[in-house]
Design a protein around this motif. Structure first.
Motif, PDB file in Angstrom:
ATOM      1  N   LEU A   1     -10.424   9.255   9.122  1.00 15.37           N
ATOM      2  CA  LEU A   1      -9.554   8.319   8.495  1.00 15.37           C
ATOM      3  C   LEU A   1     -10.260   6.682   8.584  1.00 15.37           C
ATOM      4  CD1 LEU A   1      -6.204   9.435   9.766  1.00 15.37           C
ATOM      5  CD2 LEU A   1      -7.247   9.585   7.251  1.00 15.37           C
TER       6      LEU A   1
ATOM      7  N   SER B   1     -13.338  18.513   4.196  1.00 12.13           N
ATOM      8  CA  SER B   1     -11.982  18.798   3.259  1.00 12.13           C
ATOM      9  C   SER B   1     -11.779  20.249   3.306  1.00 12.13           C
ATOM     10  CB  SER B   1     -12.555  18.186   1.854  1.00 12.13           C
ATOM     11  OG  SER B   1     -13.626  18.948   1.612  1.00 12.13           O
TER      12      SER B   1
ATOM     13  N   ARG C   1      -0.013   5.667  -1.131  1.00 14.17           N
ATOM     14  CA  ARG C   1       0.617   6.366   0.109  1.00 14.17           C
ATOM     15  C   ARG C   1       1.051   5.308   0.975  1.00 14.17           C
ATOM     16  NH1 ARG C   1       3.691   7.244   2.695  1.00 14.17           N
ATOM     17  NH2 ARG C   1       4.307   8.729   3.906  1.00 14.17           N
ATOM     18  N   PHE C   2      -0.013   4.491   1.023  1.00 15.56           N
ATOM     19  CA  PHE C   2       0.316   3.377   2.344  1.00 15.56           C
ATOM     20  C   PHE C   2       1.105   1.906   1.853  1.00 15.56           C
ATOM     21  CE2 PHE C   2      -3.564   5.641   3.920  1.00 15.56           C
ATOM     22  CZ  PHE C   2      -3.161   5.775   5.096  1.00 15.56           C
TER      23      PHE C   2
ATOM     24  N   ASP D   1      -0.345  12.272   6.270  1.00 14.33           N
ATOM     25  CA  ASP D   1       0.708  12.149   4.643  1.00 14.33           C
ATOM     26  C   ASP D   1      -0.573  11.906   3.718  1.00 14.33           C
ATOM     27  OD1 ASP D   1       2.935  12.813   5.503  1.00 14.33           O
ATOM     28  OD2 ASP D   1       3.758  10.579   5.551  1.00 14.33           O
ATOM     29  N   ALA D   2      -1.464  10.873   4.140  1.00 13.09           N
ATOM     30  CA  ALA D   2      -2.359  10.073   3.428  1.00 13.09           C
ATOM     31  C   ALA D   2      -3.381  11.249   2.910  1.00 13.09           C
ATOM     32  CB  ALA D   2      -3.144   8.783   4.134  1.00 13.09           C
ATOM     33  N   LEU D   3      -3.699  12.046   3.645  1.00 13.70           N
ATOM     34  CA  LEU D   3      -4.716  13.153   3.289  1.00 13.70           C
ATOM     35  C   LEU D   3      -3.967  14.222   2.359  1.00 13.70           C
ATOM     36  CD1 LEU D   3      -6.387  13.986   6.689  1.00 13.70           C
ATOM     37  CD2 LEU D   3      -7.223  12.626   4.648  1.00 13.70           C
TER      38      LEU D   3
ATOM     39  N   SER E   1      -1.553  13.497   0.158  1.00 10.60           N
ATOM     40  CA  SER E   1      -1.560  12.806  -0.901  1.00 10.60           C
ATOM     41  C   SER E   1      -2.971  12.669  -2.016  1.00 10.60           C
ATOM     42  CB  SER E   1      -1.424  11.266  -1.033  1.00 10.60           C
ATOM     43  OG  SER E   1      -0.201  11.131  -0.211  1.00 10.60           O
ATOM     44  N   LEU E   2      -3.902  12.849  -1.036  1.00 11.13           N
ATOM     45  CA  LEU E   2      -5.402  12.801  -1.720  1.00 11.13           C
ATOM     46  C   LEU E   2      -5.610  14.186  -2.111  1.00 11.13           C
ATOM     47  CD1 LEU E   2      -7.647  10.648  -1.650  1.00 11.13           C
ATOM     48  CD2 LEU E   2      -8.617  12.255   0.280  1.00 11.13           C
ATOM     49  N   PHE E   3      -5.400  15.085  -1.303  1.00  5.89           N
ATOM     50  CA  PHE E   3      -5.617  16.364  -1.782  1.00  5.89           C
ATOM     51  C   PHE E   3      -4.854  16.936  -3.134  1.00  5.89           C
ATOM     52  CE2 PHE E   3      -6.695  17.552   2.926  1.00  5.89           C
ATOM     53  CZ  PHE E   3      -7.955  17.321   2.699  1.00  5.89           C
TER      54      PHE E   3
ATOM     55  N   LEU F   1     -14.377  11.759   2.070  1.00  8.67           N
ATOM     56  CA  LEU F   1     -13.161  12.404   1.754  1.00  8.67           C
ATOM     57  C   LEU F   1     -13.649  13.939   1.539  1.00  8.67           C
ATOM     58  CD1 LEU F   1     -11.733  10.367  -0.969  1.00  8.67           C
ATOM     59  CD2 LEU F   1     -11.498  10.195   1.502  1.00  8.67           C
TER      60      LEU F   1
ATOM     61  N   PRO G   1     -11.422  14.988   7.275  1.00 11.48           N
ATOM     62  CA  PRO G   1     -11.878  13.749   6.762  1.00 11.48           C
ATOM     63  C   PRO G   1     -11.337  12.519   7.860  1.00 11.48           C
ATOM     64  CG  PRO G   1     -10.775  14.703   4.828  1.00 11.48           C
ATOM     65  CD  PRO G   1     -10.674  15.656   6.146  1.00 11.48           C
TER      66      PRO G   1
ATOM     67  N   GLY H   1      -1.209   9.216   8.585  1.00 11.99           N
ATOM     68  CA  GLY H   1      -2.587   9.712   8.566  1.00 11.99           C
ATOM     69  C   GLY H   1      -2.618  11.093   7.663  1.00 11.99           C
TER      70      GLY H   1
ATOM     71  N   LEU I   1      -1.060   2.495  11.402  1.00 14.22           N
ATOM     72  CA  LEU I   1      -2.016   3.494  11.374  1.00 14.22           C
ATOM     73  C   LEU I   1      -2.907   3.339  12.480  1.00 14.22           C
ATOM     74  CD1 LEU I   1      -3.251   6.179   9.733  1.00 14.22           C
ATOM     75  CD2 LEU I   1      -4.873   4.232   8.675  1.00 14.22           C
TER      76      LEU I   1
ATOM     77  N   SER J   1      -4.043   6.631  -5.209  1.00 11.99           N
ATOM     78  CA  SER J   1      -3.175   7.483  -5.029  1.00 11.99           C
ATOM     79  C   SER J   1      -3.102   7.319  -3.231  1.00 11.99           C
ATOM     80  CB  SER J   1      -3.552   9.177  -4.744  1.00 11.99           C
ATOM     81  OG  SER J   1      -3.682   9.603  -6.002  1.00 11.99           O
ATOM     82  N   LEU J   2      -4.039   7.285  -2.659  1.00  9.43           N
ATOM     83  CA  LEU J   2      -4.090   6.954  -1.305  1.00  9.43           C
ATOM     84  C   LEU J   2      -3.719   5.667  -1.004  1.00  9.43           C
ATOM     85  CD1 LEU J   2      -5.699   8.202   1.193  1.00  9.43           C
ATOM     86  CD2 LEU J   2      -7.553   6.549   0.748  1.00  9.43           C
TER      87      LEU J   2
ATOM     88  N   ARG K   1      -3.982  14.788  -5.156  1.00 12.22           N
ATOM     89  CA  ARG K   1      -4.494  14.362  -6.604  1.00 12.22           C
ATOM     90  C   ARG K   1      -5.423  15.223  -7.143  1.00 12.22           C
ATOM     91  NH1 ARG K   1      -5.561  13.824 -10.264  1.00 12.22           N
ATOM     92  NH2 ARG K   1      -6.010  12.035 -11.765  1.00 12.22           N
ATOM     93  N   PHE K   2      -6.479  16.073  -6.292  1.00 13.74           N
ATOM     94  CA  PHE K   2      -7.435  16.783  -6.585  1.00 13.74           C
ATOM     95  C   PHE K   2      -6.769  18.219  -7.152  1.00 13.74           C
ATOM     96  CE2 PHE K   2      -9.773  13.772  -4.079  1.00 13.74           C
ATOM     97  CZ  PHE K   2     -10.579  13.262  -5.199  1.00 13.74           C
TER      98      PHE K   2
END
Lengths: 537, 537
Positions: free
Chosen positions: B242, A249, B519-520, A511-513, A515-517, A245, B240, A509, B228, B515-516, A519-520
């Motif tokens: 996937l 990044s 999302r899925f 969207d997933a990234l 969401s991940l960012f 991740l 990153p 994909g 996906l 979180s990831l 969170r941080f």
């Protein structure tokens, strides 16, 4: 001193042979350089910082420092620097000396609501570190001072560095202990360990040492949501790998402060050889076979005919090239020839064995060696010189840029032919020609990178020059997408490639990234607008 | 027919030598087996499905099918199957034949609010596929019927499979075309491509072919939020990766339906050799040196003295072992000896060269070969037999389980000594001994896996037997955490290792994964309770 408006040190330059100007005029038409802005002039135009002066001991607002941290090395960055039209400058530069200071800066960013752009060597060619206009002030956080070897576990071959260590700093500190990282991207003189991780860098000898993904064993990232520690394991099946991740990044989830890397003992032997093959089909087939076999090369680069032609002529004066090409012709290698450079690294025994195995394959594909070792050594000597070429061409009134991708072997050849045709014709509407050439810079069992360079004539002004770049860039990026290549094999996404990312990651994909960012970095403070398209940032 | 309550086919069994029972009695005390429940009895106890009968053409509610898909192969799973006390059964089993049917099932899951457990070969040893009690019905989605080679790109060496293809199905379909995947985990006879990806599996010859992370080039995952697609690139710097989110996702983000893998031409030559070293320090040093050098082995396994001793005695009758051990003693290898097995795979030339290089190192560390090739061939012949050992020991009244980790070289040796001491003493309070032994199953330049097996006496009943397991498991897992190892090198997290995951991922890291997945899978329908601790699921 480092150039404020181009690549490398002011004292270093690449001299083109006398015949180069005539060649360029023949290929693209005669040209003349655009006028460069002066540093004093640019400094005078730097607006007042929105973060005030002397506001905090970690925020430096000196205008020259802000100029020197405002841009990377993409062609648009270059045009901004040469014209003096920077647009936006960071409001301050921070140069922390410790993880504690980085945390302090992130706390400050939350308190005062400013954006943070992590900055390594400032070598991005995709707009990773270019601030955008906006309501929030921007602080460029340069890791420059965090450049030391902090620990070396010799039993496991793991070195821990401050993330701001540049290529030469990494290698010098390791060499003193008998080790090497072996990561040599073309930007090596200036780029940093943390930058390599953040942008998924690949070094020239990745066939042996692996990409940064394989070298990056763990470390520490300071994020707005707290520190993320990545312990080192040789391998793990404990769920998704958090290192992955952080890799790529691009500053979106935090600041990489410490990097643990897998290092190797200095090799007993290392040599490079440059050979020639009669045509592209044979060169391509040879490269593919060398890559598919597991024979232990440390490097393999193959230039197509256009790159071989251009590379030789921009390196050597026409008059001296004559006898060399005549000798090659005598051995059956003439027009359409392709240059292939191989690296051998390891124990004396292993190098000898790898050369034996490589030679068998090279011979079968019709490779001809003429001063192969001498040319290889010349390549190695000049391996980090290519970025200086832009300066030399600029003085003659030509712009050069590159783009790159990676594709499975079944698509590489078709892609190169198509993208070169499209790029060569891209400026026809502008009444301009484009000279384009490609090499395979990194080969894999599955496929290869394709690294394309192109030259064009600067326009009458900076705007025209930039408009030409935009046109070519769009054509090239679309060709990559059409052929199912990745939008970058080694330069990253930044701002310039973000619009093309959905083609390979998919909307889900991305969207997933996002969401991940989130969170941080819930407040979207870390390098917004980079990597993900603006509307997801 | 596959055993409903244990490993493998009913017709296959591992015979222990006659002297094994005496050895076990000496090591652990005499024992007797616990009574096994019968299949008919278990089937009779299966409760009515909460999804009704004949409710939907893709949902099968046949009780025997539900029994056969209720558990994996962890020791708690085994005890549940042998006692007949399964606890929870899936309400239905679905065996889709296409990605479209998988999507249909996910739509149905949303409509009827049921949980989905993706199921590959049912070989999990960490509780990945065990349904938990709860209000929502559970459907186990078995990929069994999606097992075909769908495409083979020979130019790039990429094969596309249905994710349900088992090891032998993968290799047979590739072998017919002249290729191999080269991924041979011990569970290979039953485990599947999708399962390997979902749990970050590692094969015995990963030194050559890489772990599943290196083999997995792309594919398709059907998630509650949509499909996906993961296109194949030889490498990429476009943010990153996937694929790395899917690797180790353990069913939490969706159902892997198609897997694209990097395949290799069948090797010209392959051989295995088993040698002996006089003591652990030399064996360990030899393994580390062999791993640190890039000499092209395809496999390296090193058993410690306790595993060498036990392994030989559980494979060969005491009486036949005598002369072999006497011969070894004559060559300086006696008590405390360690068995080392090497794999060589590749072209004839490469195999010969690698053996030459390996022999130099082996000799320096005092390795002795006695029928090395014959013993190596014997290892290869029985390479997938180890899981059958549990059945054989069970019949004698002993339980066996394993745990594994990976650590940097600087910690491997200390960890093994400590974990073995802790595990050996773990059941002292129960008045029981534990026999424990370890091998390095996968070596890396940075470190090694450590694969520990332990035997103990079953209790007077199933509850006691399970309680003993819980005690040992907790002691072993804590030792792994204390030494900074990963909670799993090759088996995954499942339910059993989830409580230990925070030690290596950090709370922030776990939050990011949660979180990831969210999302899925916003409704938490995909395999909840697995991978992430319950409170984050």
């Amino acid at each position: 001193m480092r150039r404020w408006n181009g690549w490398g040190d002011e004292s270093a330059a690449m001299a083109l042979p006398g015949s180069a100007a005539a060649l360029l005029a023949e290929l693209l038409g005669p040209s003349a350089p655009l006028p460069d802005a002066g540093l004093a002039e640019v400094i005078a135009r730097v607006p007042e910082s929105r973060l005030g002066g002397g506001d905090h001991h970690l925020l430096e607002t000196d205008p020259e420092l802000r100029v020197r941290h405002a841009r990377g090395q993409s062609l648009p960055d270059w045009l901004a620097m040469r014209s003096g039209e920077f647009g936006v400058f960071p409001d301050a530069v921070a140069r922390p000396e410790s993880g504690e200071q980085v945390r302090e800066l992130l706390r400050l960013a939350a308190e005062r609501d400013f954006i943070v752009i992590p900055y390594g060597g400032g070598t991005s060619v995709a707009g990773h570190i270019t601030p955008a206009a906006g309501a929030r002030p921007v602080v460029t956080l340069a890791l420059t001072k965090m450049n030391r070897l902090l620990d070396l576990d010799e039993t496991s071959g793991i070195a821990t560095f401050g993330a701001g260590a540049r290529g030469p700093e990494v290698e010098a500190q390791l060499r003193a202990r008998g080790y090497t990282l072996g990561h040599f991207p073309q930007s090596w003189e200036l780029s940093t360990l943390g930058g390599w991780v953040a942008s998924r860098s690949s070094g020239q000898q990745s066939l042996r040492y692996g990409r940064i993904e394989q070298l990056f064993a763990g470390g520490r990232v300071e994020t707005p949501a707290g520190p993320l520690d990545l312990p080192t394991f040789p391998a793990s099946a404990a769920g998704p790998d958090l290192r992955e991740l952080v890799l790529g990044s691009e500053g979106r989830l935090g600041v990489i402060t410490e990097v643990r890397v897998r290092v190797s003992p200095l090799p007993e032997d290392e040599r490079f050889e440059t050979l020639f093959l009669p045509d592209w089909q044979r060169a391509f087939g040879c490269a593919r076979e060398l890559a598919r076999q597991r024979i232990g090369l440390s490097m393999l680069r193959v230039a197509n005919p256009a790159e071989t032609f251009t590379g030789l002529r921009l390196a050597v004066d026409e008059s001296q090239l004559g006898w060399f090409e005549r000798l090659l012709r005598l051995r059956g290698v003439g027009e359409g020839k392709c240059m292939l450079t191989l690296g051998y690294t390891g124990s004396t025994v292993a190098v000898a064995e790898t050369r034996r195995q490589a030679r068998r394959i090279l011979k079968r594909h019709g490779a001809v060696g003429l001063m192969a070792g001498k040319l290889g050594a010349k390549w190695a000597h000049g391996r980090f010189r290519y970025p200086y070429l832009r300066e030399a061409l600029w003085q003659l009134g030509y712009a050069v840029d590159t783009f790159e991708t990676a594709l499975d072997w079944s698509r590489v050849d078709g892609y190169i032919h198509d993208v070169e045709a499209r790029v060569a014709a891209a400026l026809a509407d502008h009444g301009e020609r484009v000279h384009v050439f490609t090499h395979l810079s990194h080969v894999y069992r599955q496929g290869s990178s394709a690294y394309t360079s192109y030259l064009y004539r600067v326009g009458d002004d900076y705007d025209t020059t930039l408009a030409r770049w935009r046109t070519v860039k769009a054509v090239a990026s679309q060709a990559i997408v059409d052929w199912g290549g990745t939008i970058s094999h080694q330069h990253g996404v930044g701002r310039d490639h973000a619009p093309y990312l959905a083609a390979e990651k998919g909307e889900l994909g991305l969207d997933a990234l996002a969401s991940l960012f989130h969170r941080f970095d819930p407040d979207g403070r870390m390098n917004p607008g980079v990597l993900l398209p603006e509307d997801r940032s």
